[in-house]
Design a protein around this motif. Structure first.
Motif, PDB file in Angstrom:
ATOM      1  N   THR A   1       0.836  -1.195   0.000  1.00  0.00           N
ATOM      2  CA  THR A   1       0.000   0.000   0.000  1.00  0.00           C
ATOM      3  C   THR A   1       0.874   1.249   0.000  1.00  0.00           C
ATOM      4  N   GLU A   2       0.256   2.384  -0.329  1.00  0.00           N
ATOM      5  CA  GLU A   2       0.988   3.654  -0.276  1.00  0.00           C
ATOM      6  C   GLU A   2       1.557   3.893   1.117  1.00  0.00           C
ATOM      7  N   GLU A   3       0.761   3.621   2.137  1.00  0.00           N
ATOM      8  CA  GLU A   3       1.202   3.842   3.509  1.00  0.00           C
ATOM      9  C   GLU A   3       2.420   2.986   3.845  1.00  0.00           C
ATOM     10  N   GLU A   4       2.408   1.720   3.410  1.00  0.00           N
ATOM     11  CA  GLU A   4       3.538   0.825   3.676  1.00  0.00           C
ATOM     12  C   GLU A   4       4.808   1.315   2.987  1.00  0.00           C
ATOM     13  N   VAL A   5       4.672   1.745   1.744  1.00  0.00           N
ATOM     14  CA  VAL A   5       5.841   2.208   0.994  1.00  0.00           C
ATOM     15  C   VAL A   5       6.404   3.486   1.602  1.00  0.00           C
ATOM     16  N   VAL A   6       5.534   4.405   1.965  1.00  0.00           N
ATOM     17  CA  VAL A   6       5.985   5.664   2.573  1.00  0.00           C
ATOM     18  C   VAL A   6       6.697   5.384   3.899  1.00  0.00           C
ATOM     19  N   LYS A   7       6.141   4.498   4.709  1.00  0.00           N
ATOM     20  CA  LYS A   7       6.770   4.164   5.996  1.00  0.00           C
ATOM     21  C   LYS A   7       8.141   3.533   5.796  1.00  0.00           C
ATOM     22  N   LEU A   8       8.275   2.706   4.762  1.00  0.00           N
ATOM     23  CA  LEU A   8       9.555   2.050   4.501  1.00  0.00           C
ATOM     24  C   LEU A   8      10.600   3.068   4.058  1.00  0.00           C
ATOM     25  N   VAL A   9      10.216   3.983   3.173  1.00  0.00           N
ATOM     26  CA  VAL A   9      11.150   5.030   2.737  1.00  0.00           C
ATOM     27  C   VAL A   9      11.533   5.910   3.924  1.00  0.00           C
ATOM     28  N   GLU A  10      10.572   6.188   4.793  1.00  0.00           N
ATOM     29  CA  GLU A  10      10.859   7.000   5.983  1.00  0.00           C
ATOM     30  C   GLU A  10      11.853   6.288   6.905  1.00  0.00           C
ATOM     31  N   LYS A  11      11.713   4.978   7.036  1.00  0.00           N
ATOM     32  CA  LYS A  11      12.668   4.208   7.849  1.00  0.00           C
ATOM     33  C   LYS A  11      14.072   4.305   7.265  1.00  0.00           C
ATOM     34  N   ARG A  12      14.181   4.214   5.947  1.00  0.00           N
ATOM     35  CA  ARG A  12      15.494   4.312   5.302  1.00  0.00           C
ATOM     36  C   ARG A  12      16.113   5.691   5.558  1.00  0.00           C
TER      37      ARG A  12
ATOM     38  N   CYS B   1       7.737   6.418 -15.537  1.00  0.00           N
ATOM     39  CA  CYS B   1       8.411   7.055 -14.398  1.00  0.00           C
ATOM     40  C   CYS B   1       8.381   8.576 -14.519  1.00  0.00           C
ATOM     41  N   LEU B   2       8.593   9.092 -15.724  1.00  0.00           N
ATOM     42  CA  LEU B   2       8.524  10.546 -15.918  1.00  0.00           C
ATOM     43  C   LEU B   2       7.144  11.080 -15.554  1.00  0.00           C
ATOM     44  N   GLU B   3       6.121  10.387 -16.005  1.00  0.00           N
ATOM     45  CA  GLU B   3       4.748  10.817 -15.719  1.00  0.00           C
ATOM     46  C   GLU B   3       4.425  10.734 -14.234  1.00  0.00           C
ATOM     47  N   SER B   4       5.109   9.855 -13.515  1.00  0.00           N
ATOM     48  CA  SER B   4       4.801   9.616 -12.102  1.00  0.00           C
ATOM     49  C   SER B   4       5.543  10.553 -11.147  1.00  0.00           C
ATOM     50  N   ILE B   5       6.441  11.386 -11.652  1.00  0.00           N
ATOM     51  CA  ILE B   5       7.240  12.241 -10.775  1.00  0.00           C
ATOM     52  C   ILE B   5       6.373  13.129  -9.870  1.00  0.00           C
ATOM     53  N   PRO B   6       5.379  13.828 -10.390  1.00  0.00           N
ATOM     54  CA  PRO B   6       4.543  14.652  -9.488  1.00  0.00           C
ATOM     55  C   PRO B   6       3.874  13.826  -8.391  1.00  0.00           C
ATOM     56  N   TYR B   7       3.379  12.649  -8.758  1.00  0.00           N
ATOM     57  CA  TYR B   7       2.734  11.769  -7.783  1.00  0.00           C
ATOM     58  C   TYR B   7       3.719  11.299  -6.724  1.00  0.00           C
ATOM     59  N   LEU B   8       4.911  10.859  -7.156  1.00  0.00           N
ATOM     60  CA  LEU B   8       5.923  10.385  -6.200  1.00  0.00           C
ATOM     61  C   LEU B   8       6.384  11.505  -5.285  1.00  0.00           C
ATOM     62  N   ASN B   9       6.537  12.691  -5.830  1.00  0.00           N
ATOM     63  CA  ASN B   9       6.952  13.821  -4.990  1.00  0.00           C
ATOM     64  C   ASN B   9       5.906  14.158  -3.938  1.00  0.00           C
ATOM     65  N   ARG B  10       4.637  14.057  -4.293  1.00  0.00           N
ATOM     66  CA  ARG B  10       3.580  14.321  -3.298  1.00  0.00           C
ATOM     67  C   ARG B  10       3.645  13.300  -2.163  1.00  0.00           C
ATOM     68  N   LEU B  11       3.956  12.039  -2.506  1.00  0.00           N
ATOM     69  CA  LEU B  11       4.066  11.003  -1.484  1.00  0.00           C
ATOM     70  C   LEU B  11       5.267  11.227  -0.579  1.00  0.00           C
ATOM     71  N   MET B  12       6.388  11.628  -1.168  1.00  0.00           N
ATOM     72  CA  MET B  12       7.668  11.617  -0.455  1.00  0.00           C
ATOM     73  C   MET B  12       8.081  12.953   0.158  1.00  0.00           C
ATOM     74  N   GLU B  13       7.528  14.058  -0.302  1.00  0.00           N
ATOM     75  CA  GLU B  13       7.943  15.362   0.227  1.00  0.00           C
ATOM     76  C   GLU B  13       7.782  15.482   1.748  1.00  0.00           C
ATOM     77  N   PRO B  14       6.723  14.937   2.353  1.00  0.00           N
ATOM     78  CA  PRO B  14       6.614  15.035   3.821  1.00  0.00           C
ATOM     79  C   PRO B  14       7.773  14.364   4.564  1.00  0.00           C
ATOM     80  N   ILE B  15       8.404  13.362   3.951  1.00  0.00           N
ATOM     81  CA  ILE B  15       9.537  12.691   4.586  1.00  0.00           C
ATOM     82  C   ILE B  15      10.777  13.570   4.541  1.00  0.00           C
ATOM     83  N   PHE B  16      11.063  14.113   3.364  1.00  0.00           N
ATOM     84  CA  PHE B  16      12.333  14.809   3.143  1.00  0.00           C
ATOM     85  C   PHE B  16      12.254  16.317   3.364  1.00  0.00           C
TER      86      PHE B  16
END
Length: 373
Positions: A78-89, A127-142
């Motif tokens: 899930t999105e939540e699982e992936v975000v939590k894993l990236v946050e752990k890293r 992947c190019l098309e997904s950059i805005p989506y990935l950034n929305r997911l990951m910006e709160p971490i970084f």
């Protein structure tokens, strides 16, 4: 082997905490335990002359997941699982840097770049098309936009015209990192015994029984931190070994490549180090063969690495290979690490999924903290 009175008294009598494995997770676990319980007797056991597995054999990537790797993970988590894993890293790298300091581990924040071979245009466009989506997911971490695009300014061949760059990823010196961790461990009066092969860990009335090839002793609590080799001591847990093969070139005059690089959903990776290129991966060429606890190199993987090195990374350059090696990772159906209490006195922190540098410090801390729960 019969232990002498002195050997037993000095190392194996009244042990509070025993850690099996002296890699990133094991050493961090030992340090955390000693910090929380300064008067305790902490012991680390290691089967190799150096930390076996991947802790001294990895590529030294302080990475959190490339765009294609995260998209792949989202197919199974899930999105939540992936975000939590990236946050752990991310948190794991910050803990490592805070614990030892950037100089001691050779940390450099040069960013990372994902390359896309020409023969896979669909993945590139996705992947190019997904950059805005990935950034929305990951910006709160970084607290910063992680993914941006860059042109092919390093001049790699047979790749798409743009890289996807992660601005927060870095690199470190694996040897410096492990030497610094070991030195800190020893400075805290935590002995590390090398050449001790643990064959079995069991629980007897709430006390851990550790049986090695030469002797047996008791420990109030035991922490298994052997990652890719975990199934030998924890047969009930789902951890599979995964061998990663690596090569490094001889020094390259005026090497202009700087940073860390990934392609094919993270299955290939390379970096600069000491005016050389370190290049690893190719496990996806032969998953069955690479699911092994045996160190070694295979012709199919090494030939592919050399071909990509000469045709993609350093085209038209007469590069020579200086050294080859392999490491053993721990993987599973789930990308998240396995940190749990196995029995009354036995705990484990394993299955780091090829992200041991990023996750190891945090997993070691979490493993140690289980003892107080």
């Amino acid at each position: 082997m019969q232990l002498s009175y002195w050997e037993y008294k000095s190392w194996f009598y009244n042990v509070d905490f025993t850690i099996v494995g002296s890699g990133i997770v094991g050493i961090n676990c030992a340090i955390r335990l000693k910090e929380k319980h300064p008067q305790s007797k902490v012991l680390v056991l290691e089967k190799g002359s150096l930390p076996q597995g991947a802790s001294t054999k990895n590529a030294g990537f302080a990475c959190f997941g490339s765009a294609s790797e995260i998209l792949s993970d989202l197919k199974h988590h899930t999105e939540e699982e992936v975000v939590k894993l990236v946050e752990k890293r991310w948190n794991g790298i910050q803990r490592l840097r805070h614990l030892l300091g950037d100089k001691a581990i050779g940390f450099e924040l040069n960013g990372s770049h994902e390359l896309f071979p020409l023969e896979k245009p669909e993945l590139y466009e996705k992947c190019l098309e997904s950059i805005p989506y990935l950034n929305r997911l990951m910006e709160p971490i970084f607290a910063k936009t992680p993914f941006v695009t860059n042109s092919n300014f390093f001049g790699f061949s047979n790749v798409q015209e743009k890289y996807i760059t992660h601005q927060l990823e870095g690199q470190l010196d694996t040897g410096k990192m492990m030497r610094s961790l070991i030195q800190k461990c020893v400075s805290m009066d935590i002995p590390i015994l090398n050449g001790v092969m643990v064959q079995d860990v069991t629980d007897s009335n709430g006390v851990g029984i550790i049986r090695t090839t030469d002797f047996e002793f008791q420990s109030k609590k035991v922490f298994v931190a052997t990652n890719g080799f975990a199934s030998k001591l924890l047969p009930s847990e789902t951890v599979k070994p995964a061998r990663a093969q690596v090569l490094i070139t001889e020094p390259i005059k005026n090497l202009h490549i700087k940073g860390t690089f990934h392609f094919d959903e993270g299955y290939y990776y390379f970096r600069n180090i000491d005016e050389r290129i370190l290049f690893g991966g190719g496990r996806n060429l032969d998953f069955d063969t690479e699911e092994t606890m045996e160190f070694g190199e295979t012709e199919i993987v090494q030939n592919k690495l050399e071909t990509l090195l000469r045709e993609m990374i350093l085209p038209n350059y007469p590069v020579q290979i200086e050294r080859r090696w392999s490491g053993i990772m721990g993987v599973g159906a789930q990308k998240s690490p396995l940190v749990k209490q196995v029995s009354d006195s036995v705990y484990c922190g394993v299955r780091l999924g090829g992200m041991g540098v990023a996750l190891g410090s945090l997993v070691g801390q979490e493993l140690a903290d289980l003892a107080d729960q």
